[in-house]
Motif scaffolding. Structure first.
Motif, PDB file in Angstrom:
ATOM      1  N   TYR A   1      27.195  42.046  35.174  1.00 41.79           N
ATOM      2  CA  TYR A   1      26.265  42.074  34.282  1.00 41.79           C
ATOM      3  C   TYR A   1      26.608  43.452  33.467  1.00 41.79           C
ATOM      4  O   TYR A   1      26.783  44.448  34.004  1.00 41.79           O
ATOM      5  N   ASP A   2      26.481  43.226  32.000  1.00 42.84           N
ATOM      6  CA  ASP A   2      26.877  44.365  31.079  1.00 42.84           C
ATOM      7  C   ASP A   2      25.479  45.113  30.844  1.00 42.84           C
ATOM      8  O   ASP A   2      24.572  44.578  30.082  1.00 42.84           O
ATOM      9  N   ASP A   3      25.290  46.044  31.043  1.00 40.58           N
ATOM     10  CA  ASP A   3      24.328  47.059  30.675  1.00 40.58           C
ATOM     11  C   ASP A   3      24.555  47.515  29.439  1.00 40.58           C
ATOM     12  O   ASP A   3      25.188  48.480  29.104  1.00 40.58           O
ATOM     13  N   THR A   4      23.725  47.076  28.288  1.00 42.54           N
ATOM     14  CA  THR A   4      24.252  47.487  26.877  1.00 42.54           C
ATOM     15  C   THR A   4      23.458  48.655  26.701  1.00 42.54           C
ATOM     16  O   THR A   4      23.582  49.243  25.326  1.00 42.54           O
ATOM     17  N   ASN A   5      22.565  49.192  27.543  1.00 44.52           N
ATOM     18  CA  ASN A   5      21.954  50.510  27.331  1.00 44.52           C
ATOM     19  C   ASN A   5      22.913  51.699  27.613  1.00 44.52           C
ATOM     20  O   ASN A   5      22.722  52.743  27.036  1.00 44.52           O
ATOM     21  N   LEU A   6      23.968  51.275  28.090  1.00 47.48           N
ATOM     22  CA  LEU A   6      25.150  52.131  28.534  1.00 47.48           C
ATOM     23  C   LEU A   6      25.825  52.753  26.984  1.00 47.48           C
ATOM     24  O   LEU A   6      25.754  51.687  26.243  1.00 47.48           O
ATOM     25  N   ASP A   7      26.566  53.540  27.075  1.00 49.84           N
ATOM     26  CA  ASP A   7      27.458  54.037  26.051  1.00 49.84           C
ATOM     27  C   ASP A   7      28.767  53.099  26.052  1.00 49.84           C
ATOM     28  O   ASP A   7      29.148  52.389  27.186  1.00 49.84           O
TER      29      ASP A   7
ATOM     30  N   ASP B   1      32.126  53.553  26.126  1.00 51.57           N
ATOM     31  CA  ASP B   1      33.203  53.849  27.140  1.00 51.57           C
ATOM     32  C   ASP B   1      32.703  53.332  28.336  1.00 51.57           C
ATOM     33  O   ASP B   1      33.718  52.708  29.062  1.00 51.57           O
ATOM     34  N   THR B   2      31.440  53.626  28.922  1.00 52.40           N
ATOM     35  CA  THR B   2      30.984  53.508  30.116  1.00 52.40           C
ATOM     36  C   THR B   2      31.062  51.912  30.513  1.00 52.40           C
ATOM     37  O   THR B   2      31.436  51.622  31.804  1.00 52.40           O
ATOM     38  N   ARG B   3      30.705  51.133  29.457  1.00 47.80           N
ATOM     39  CA  ARG B   3      30.370  49.773  29.394  1.00 47.80           C
ATOM     40  C   ARG B   3      31.860  49.248  29.622  1.00 47.80           C
ATOM     41  O   ARG B   3      32.029  48.335  30.599  1.00 47.80           O
ATOM     42  N   LYS B   4      32.827  49.656  28.804  1.00 51.07           N
ATOM     43  CA  LYS B   4      34.314  49.128  29.332  1.00 51.07           C
ATOM     44  C   LYS B   4      34.834  49.313  30.430  1.00 51.07           C
ATOM     45  O   LYS B   4      35.626  48.645  31.225  1.00 51.07           O
ATOM     46  N   GLU B   5      34.655  50.654  30.919  1.00 48.04           N
ATOM     47  CA  GLU B   5      35.270  51.267  32.210  1.00 48.04           C
ATOM     48  C   GLU B   5      34.604  50.581  33.263  1.00 48.04           C
ATOM     49  O   GLU B   5      35.377  49.996  34.291  1.00 48.04           O
ATOM     50  N   LYS B   6      33.466  50.081  33.395  1.00 49.14           N
ATOM     51  CA  LYS B   6      32.713  49.367  34.456  1.00 49.14           C
ATOM     52  C   LYS B   6      33.289  47.899  34.461  1.00 49.14           C
ATOM     53  O   LYS B   6      33.754  47.225  35.693  1.00 49.14           O
ATOM     54  N   LEU B   7      33.559  47.374  33.316  1.00 46.06           N
ATOM     55  CA  LEU B   7      34.224  45.921  33.632  1.00 46.06           C
ATOM     56  C   LEU B   7      35.642  46.131  33.826  1.00 46.06           C
ATOM     57  O   LEU B   7      36.075  45.429  34.697  1.00 46.06           O
ATOM     58  N   ARG B   8      36.543  47.004  33.344  1.00 50.71           N
ATOM     59  CA  ARG B   8      37.978  47.358  33.915  1.00 50.71           C
ATOM     60  C   ARG B   8      37.782  47.625  35.415  1.00 50.71           C
ATOM     61  O   ARG B   8      38.536  46.741  35.886  1.00 50.71           O
ATOM     62  N   ASP B   9      37.094  48.478  35.885  1.00 52.63           N
ATOM     63  CA  ASP B   9      37.042  48.357  37.310  1.00 52.63           C
ATOM     64  C   ASP B   9      36.627  47.290  38.189  1.00 52.63           C
ATOM     65  O   ASP B   9      37.284  47.016  39.275  1.00 52.63           O
ATOM     66  N   PHE B  10      35.784  46.571  37.596  1.00 53.27           N
ATOM     67  CA  PHE B  10      35.201  45.290  38.223  1.00 53.27           C
ATOM     68  C   PHE B  10      36.586  44.205  38.415  1.00 53.27           C
ATOM     69  O   PHE B  10      36.953  43.777  39.202  1.00 53.27           O
ATOM     70  N   LEU B  11      37.105  44.096  36.940  1.00 48.86           N
ATOM     71  CA  LEU B  11      37.922  43.089  37.027  1.00 48.86           C
ATOM     72  C   LEU B  11      39.402  43.446  37.836  1.00 48.86           C
ATOM     73  O   LEU B  11      40.134  42.644  38.164  1.00 48.86           O
ATOM     74  N   ASN B  12      39.499  44.780  37.898  1.00 49.93           N
ATOM     75  CA  ASN B  12      40.906  45.229  38.664  1.00 49.93           C
ATOM     76  C   ASN B  12      40.743  44.903  40.164  1.00 49.93           C
ATOM     77  O   ASN B  12      41.856  44.934  40.797  1.00 49.93           O
ATOM     78  N   ARG B  13      39.708  44.741  40.455  1.00 55.37           N
ATOM     79  CA  ARG B  13      39.376  44.298  42.081  1.00 55.37           C
ATOM     80  C   ARG B  13      39.517  43.091  42.469  1.00 55.37           C
ATOM     81  O   ARG B  13      39.948  42.499  43.665  1.00 55.37           O
ATOM     82  N   TYR B  14      39.950  41.943  41.592  1.00 59.62           N
ATOM     83  CA  TYR B  14      39.936  40.602  41.754  1.00 59.62           C
ATOM     84  C   TYR B  14      41.084  39.889  41.067  1.00 59.62           C
ATOM     85  O   TYR B  14      41.675  40.153  40.182  1.00 59.62           O
ATOM     86  N   ILE B  15      41.228  38.666  41.690  1.00 59.26           N
ATOM     87  CA  ILE B  15      42.230  37.563  41.198  1.00 59.26           C
ATOM     88  C   ILE B  15      41.079  36.746  40.351  1.00 59.26           C
ATOM     89  O   ILE B  15      39.942  36.448  41.206  1.00 59.26           O
ATOM     90  N   LEU B  16      41.212  36.282  39.164  1.00 64.98           N
ATOM     91  CA  LEU B  16      40.520  35.563  38.622  1.00 64.98           C
ATOM     92  C   LEU B  16      40.696  33.981  38.447  1.00 64.98           C
ATOM     93  O   LEU B  16      41.861  33.705  38.064  1.00 64.98           O
ATOM     94  N   PHE B  17      39.901  33.063  38.763  1.00 60.82           N
ATOM     95  CA  PHE B  17      40.431  31.632  38.452  1.00 60.82           C
ATOM     96  C   PHE B  17      39.373  30.839  37.584  1.00 60.82           C
ATOM     97  O   PHE B  17      38.382  31.402  37.417  1.00 60.82           O
ATOM     98  N   PHE B  18      40.098  30.199  36.608  1.00 62.33           N
ATOM     99  CA  PHE B  18      39.286  29.897  35.480  1.00 62.33           C
ATOM    100  C   PHE B  18      40.112  28.730  34.683  1.00 62.33           C
ATOM    101  O   PHE B  18      41.390  28.144  35.188  1.00 62.33           O
ATOM    102  N   ASN B  19      39.374  27.939  33.917  1.00 58.24           N
ATOM    103  CA  ASN B  19      39.814  26.898  32.890  1.00 58.24           C
ATOM    104  C   ASN B  19      40.287  27.647  31.757  1.00 58.24           C
ATOM    105  O   ASN B  19      39.795  28.701  31.369  1.00 58.24           O
ATOM    106  N   VAL B  20      40.969  26.741  30.981  1.00 55.80           N
ATOM    107  CA  VAL B  20      41.398  27.582  29.641  1.00 55.80           C
ATOM    108  C   VAL B  20      41.127  26.496  28.438  1.00 55.80           C
ATOM    109  O   VAL B  20      41.419  25.118  28.601  1.00 55.80           O
ATOM    110  N   GLU B  21      40.549  26.720  27.562  1.00 55.00           N
ATOM    111  CA  GLU B  21      40.188  25.989  26.337  1.00 55.00           C
ATOM    112  C   GLU B  21      40.789  26.675  25.221  1.00 55.00           C
ATOM    113  O   GLU B  21      40.648  27.935  25.004  1.00 55.00           O
TER     114      GLU B  21
END
Length: 641
Positions: free
Chosen positions: A61-67, A69-89
């Protein structure tokens, strides 16, 4: 098919893999680390994703109240922990991920890891592992797996069987080596490298399983482990001895489907459909030659746009309704779009972006709602019929669709509005900026050719099969009407017992191929006609697109068709080539010839001379008759109609 990926790397200062875009939405770039299907563009190694798409399925969940850089860093840390599976369009030039799922990376994961998707089959109430192995030995169809590509170039080298046990837990058996596979509505059939080579099996090592990633019906195994497994199967695998069976033995219909080849399955199912189609036409009082029905069905199979032409009252619209009824399409799967003379561009059909009120306003034709329904239900077939489509200029209001029809089913996208406006719209959840038009949507149009309508441009004709429906003699109609009354008295809600034709079944009717299989005489004739057309007008001719579409039509003739190949080639010359011969007597008199009212024959015709060079089995009767009609038009009006 699902892809696997990881967050890309920030390989230069100006290129970050997590950004905050102009719509204040987190945007990220994922590096694809699984082997994609053969038809996926090879230059695409990264796809785009949006932070808000990870909320429901991945728990971010993206907390838009944060600044920022913090929002981007939270997402980067989250994604770096996982393999992601997805469809492509594909959205225009961009490739965007959707339907996201995550699995935590294993300890052995390295940045250069490549994952091989291995399909999994498992037991159910009707099938045990023993039955599954017998199906493999007998080269039967073993059922469906949504993660297996139907394309011949995407054969998995190994497959898995999952055994369930309360005591020992799940166990996996590997089968291979597999060199090719077939697909029909009964599922997949896997073949080994040679007909007399048995399939082998080994147990999947638990360490390999723990080092892999399980996602739905696929185990994503590292390419290194996959290579080791294939070598182990070759050297130490336990053989599944092949068994012989009699292809011609009388068995149940289900067993026949499993034992027959893909072509036999297709033949039986398509023959049943054509019998239903012919019967339905008779019950609805449509008095067409059966060859016209085969012509229409074959044209519908070969994609593109099918245009039904003819004088008013010949039942063009009813034929489309009959085709849909034969498929047992439900309400909403057949959309009739009455064309209005006032239509000027595609906004009249699909709608427009209201930037003043920040909403997308779909056209009142109802087309967009049908296409959204088709996108959300890819297993169901949909037919879109533009009725009286040449009351307005087709190349104007149908412009986007003409471009879409050139693309393959998995890349056919209609852009409703600029994606940059998506986050501003109140109804963005209902109307996305891009709409996928899959192979489950068939387009057809009906036209009348009179003073109230427009002629088609070459841009439309190049993408269309123009079928002219002829009126049968009144004597034949009276005879057919008597037969119809007899059939109606014996008819007891037949359609209620019919199975609907799904996308999967309809796709099995289609014969896909990339090689041109025209005979030397057919290709020579087309080339010579192209040269003569170019002499008349440098802007017309028989382009490579038309040659491929003619070849595709001929290859897709049903095996039980009353139309012979020679007759079908004759029809294609009329439907794909002669429709382009429109102009003045000065332009076309030498090509078409001169009509002699005394002998009622055409003289000095270059086209007729070319037809005479064809082998004797190519009588080309319909093309000769069409040339005669055009020669008469030149004499009467000074131009062709």
């Amino acid at each position: 098919m699902d892809f696997a990926g990881v967050l890309g790397e920030d390989y230069e200062i100006s290129r970050k893999t997590v950004i905050l875009n102009s719509n204040d939405t987190l945007q990220f770039y994922i590096k694809i680390i699984s082997n994609p299907p053969e038809n996926f563009p090879r230059h695409v190694r990264e796809i785009t994703g949006y932070g808000d798409a990870l909320a429901d399925s991945c728990g971010f969940y993206d907390d838009t109240n944060l600044d920022e850089d913090t929002r981007k860093e939270k997402l980067r840390d989250f994604l770096n922990r996982y393999i992601l599976f997805f469809n492509v369009e594909q959205r225009g030039e961009f490739f965007v991920g959707k339907d996201w799922h995550i699995v935590r990376k294993t300890e052995s994961f390295r940045s250069d890891t490549i994952l091989e998707p291995v399909p999994i089959f498992s037991e159910d109430a009707q099938r045990t592992q023993e039955i599954f192995e017998e199906q493999l030995r007998s080269k039967k169809f073993i059922g469906l797996n949504k993660q297996v590509s139907t394309e011949h170039d995407d054969t998995p080298p190994i497959i898995l069987w999952k055994s369930k046990s309360k005591e020992t837990g799940d166990a996996y058996t590997v089968y291979g080596p597999i060199s090719n596979h077939d697909y029909a509505f009964g599922g997949f059939r896997f073949n080994v490298q040679a007909d007399d080579s048995p399939i082998k099996k080994i147990s999947l090592d638990k360490d390999v399983f723990l080092d892999s990633y399980l996602h739905e019906q696929v185990l994503f195994i590292s390419s290194i482990n996959s290579t080791d497994i294939q070598e182990e199967i070759e050297l130490d695998g336990e053989m599944l001895e092949p068994i012989e069976y009699n292809h011609r033995s009388e068995t149940s219909s289900e067993s026949n489907i499993e034992h027959s080849s893909v072509n036999e399955v297709k033949k039986d199912k398509e023959e049943d459909f054509m019998n239903t189609f012919k019967q339905q036409a008779k019950l609805m009082g449509l008095y067409y030659d059966e060859k016209d029905l085969y012509n229409f069905h074959t044209a519908m199979k070969t994609k593109g746009l099918v245009i039904l032409s003819g004088m008013s009252g010949t039942g063009k619209s009813k034929l489309v309704q009959c085709y849909a009824k034969s498929m047992v399409l439900k309400k909403g799967q057949l959309a009739f779009i009455p064309v209005r003379p006032s239509w000027q561009d595609d906004t009249d059909v699909i709608g427009y972006l209201d930037t003043l009120n920040n909403v997308y306003r779909p056209g009142d034709s109802g087309l967009i709602n049908t296409l959204i329904q088709a996108q959300d239900n890819p297993d169901n077939l949909y037919i879109v019929c533009f009725d009286e489509m040449n009351l307005a200029r087709v190349e104007h209001y149908f412009s986007q669709f003409l471009s879409v029809l050139e693309q393959e089913g998995n890349t056919r996208e209609l852009q409703l509005y600029n994606p940059g406006y998506e986050t501003r719209l109140y109804n963005q959840n209902e109307y996305k900026p891009n709409l996928l038009i899959g192979n489950n949507v068939l387009f057809v149009g009906t036209v009348n050719l009179d003073e109230s309508t427009y002629q088609f441009s070459d841009k439309v004709l190049d993408r269309s099969n123009v079928i002219s429906l002829n009126v049968k003699s009144y004597e034949d109609v009276l005879r057919m009407e008597e037969d119809r009354r007899i059939d109606l008295s014996m008819h007891e809600e037949k359609n209620a017992k019919e199975n609907p034709v799904t996308t999967e079944i309809f796709e099995s009717f289609r014969k896909k191929g990339t090689d041109i299989t025209l005979t030397s005489s057919e290709s020579k004739l087309l080339w010579e006609i192209h040269g003569k057309l170019q002499e008349c007008n440098r802007n017309i001719g028989i382009g490579w697109r038309i040659v491929r579409q003619i070849d595709n039509y001929l290859n897709n003739l049903p095996s039980t068709s009353l139309l012979k190949r020679e007759e079908a080639f004759d029809l294609q010359l009329i439907q794909r080539v002669l429709t382009k011969v429109r102009g003045s007597e000065e332009q076309f008199s030498e090509l078409i010839g001169r009509y002699n009212p005394d002998s009622k024959e055409v003289e000095y015709s270059t086209l007729l001379d070319l037809l005479d060079t064809m082998p004797t089995m190519y009588s080309m009767e319909k093309t000769r008759r069409a040339i005669k009609d055009k020669a008469r038009e030149l004499r009467l009006y000074g131009h062709t109609i």
